[in-house]
Write a protein that holds these residues in place. Sequence first.
Motif, PDB file in Angstrom:
ATOM      1  N   ASP A   1       0.803  -1.206   0.000  1.00 34.27           N
ATOM      2  CA  ASP A   1       0.000   0.000   0.000  1.00 34.27           C
ATOM      3  C   ASP A   1       0.849   1.274   0.000  1.00 34.27           C
ATOM      4  O   ASP A   1       0.345   2.346  -0.329  1.00 34.27           O
ATOM      5  CB  ASP A   1      -0.948  -0.005   1.200  1.00 34.27           C
ATOM      6  N   LEU A   2       2.108   1.159   0.343  1.00 34.87           N
ATOM      7  CA  LEU A   2       2.988   2.328   0.319  1.00 34.87           C
ATOM      8  C   LEU A   2       3.182   2.861  -1.102  1.00 34.87           C
ATOM      9  O   LEU A   2       2.944   4.053  -1.343  1.00 34.87           O
ATOM     10  CB  LEU A   2       4.322   2.005   0.994  1.00 34.87           C
ATOM     11  N   PRO A   3       3.563   2.028  -2.092  1.00 35.60           N
ATOM     12  CA  PRO A   3       3.631   2.572  -3.452  1.00 35.60           C
ATOM     13  C   PRO A   3       2.249   2.954  -3.991  1.00 35.60           C
ATOM     14  O   PRO A   3       2.138   3.892  -4.786  1.00 35.60           O
ATOM     15  CB  PRO A   3       4.260   1.455  -4.279  1.00 35.60           C
ATOM     16  N   ALA A   4       1.197   2.283  -3.556  1.00 39.18           N
ATOM     17  CA  ALA A   4      -0.157   2.653  -3.981  1.00 39.18           C
ATOM     18  C   ALA A   4      -0.498   4.061  -3.484  1.00 39.18           C
ATOM     19  O   ALA A   4      -1.119   4.854  -4.207  1.00 39.18           O
ATOM     20  CB  ALA A   4      -1.166   1.640  -3.481  1.00 39.18           C
ATOM     21  N   LEU A   5      -0.078   4.376  -2.271  1.00 40.77           N
ATOM     22  CA  LEU A   5      -0.249   5.723  -1.736  1.00 40.77           C
ATOM     23  C   LEU A   5       0.478   6.731  -2.630  1.00 40.77           C
ATOM     24  O   LEU A   5      -0.063   7.786  -2.967  1.00 40.77           O
ATOM     25  CB  LEU A   5       0.273   5.788  -0.294  1.00 40.77           C
ATOM     26  N   GLY A   6       1.689   6.387  -3.043  1.00 40.99           N
ATOM     27  CA  GLY A   6       2.452   7.256  -3.934  1.00 40.99           C
ATOM     28  C   GLY A   6       1.753   7.468  -5.268  1.00 40.99           C
ATOM     29  O   GLY A   6       1.758   8.588  -5.811  1.00 40.99           O
ATOM     30  N   ILE A   7       1.146   6.438  -5.800  1.00 40.85           N
ATOM     31  CA  ILE A   7       0.414   6.567  -7.067  1.00 40.85           C
ATOM     32  C   ILE A   7      -0.765   7.527  -6.894  1.00 40.85           C
ATOM     33  O   ILE A   7      -1.019   8.375  -7.750  1.00 40.85           O
ATOM     34  CB  ILE A   7      -0.042   5.189  -7.592  1.00 40.85           C
ATOM     35  N   GLY A   8      -1.462   7.417  -5.792  1.00 43.48           N
ATOM     36  CA  GLY A   8      -2.571   8.333  -5.516  1.00 43.48           C
ATOM     37  C   GLY A   8      -2.109   9.779  -5.476  1.00 43.48           C
ATOM     38  O   GLY A   8      -2.764  10.675  -6.026  1.00 43.48           O
ATOM     39  N   ILE A   9      -0.973  10.016  -4.849  1.00 42.04           N
ATOM     40  CA  ILE A   9      -0.415  11.372  -4.784  1.00 42.04           C
ATOM     41  C   ILE A   9      -0.022  11.844  -6.185  1.00 42.04           C
ATOM     42  O   ILE A   9      -0.276  13.003  -6.558  1.00 42.04           O
ATOM     43  CB  ILE A   9       0.787  11.415  -3.816  1.00 42.04           C
ATOM     44  N   MET A  10       0.562  10.958  -6.993  1.00 38.77           N
ATOM     45  CA  MET A  10       0.920  11.321  -8.372  1.00 38.77           C
ATOM     46  C   MET A  10      -0.318  11.694  -9.183  1.00 38.77           C
ATOM     47  O   MET A  10      -0.295  12.669  -9.934  1.00 38.77           O
ATOM     48  CB  MET A  10       1.666  10.180  -9.072  1.00 38.77           C
TER      49      MET A  10
END
Length: 147
Positions: free
Chosen positions: A125-134
């Motif tokens: 979920d950490l990279p998924a969080l980053g995708i959401g921010i992107m």
Amino acid sequence: MNYQLEKTGYKLSVLGLAVILLWIGAFKFTPTEANAIEPLVRHHFIMGVLYEVFSLQAVSNLIGAIEIITALGLIASFWNRKIGFLAGMFTVITFIFTLSFLFTTPDIWRIKDGVIVTDFFILKDLPALGIGIMVMGKCKRKRDDGK
């Protein structure tokens, strides 16, 4: 060439996350997943109150519906920046909540063979969080640029 690589990587990341959210969201409508997420959700200081209002399956269905709507919004972000911004925001909120399970769920951290481990499926979920921010940033930048 670099721009095309960046564009392709962005689209693949967003689409990949949308597929994952659609799949996991659909699975939330099953009793198996409703039971599997119950210990995580029940111990959360905000989400745990859902079980006081809704049944085990209804809570899971609600979470699944949010995940599916978010996934569809991420797909729509390729054409509609307003929906994309909202989907990015829902993505960020979703994954902040799921990452917080690492701190609210009892016994989620353990020592195995001298190494501290957790339920590693949550760490995705950490990279998924980053995708959401992107997605939020890209949709906001386009809006601010007037594109």
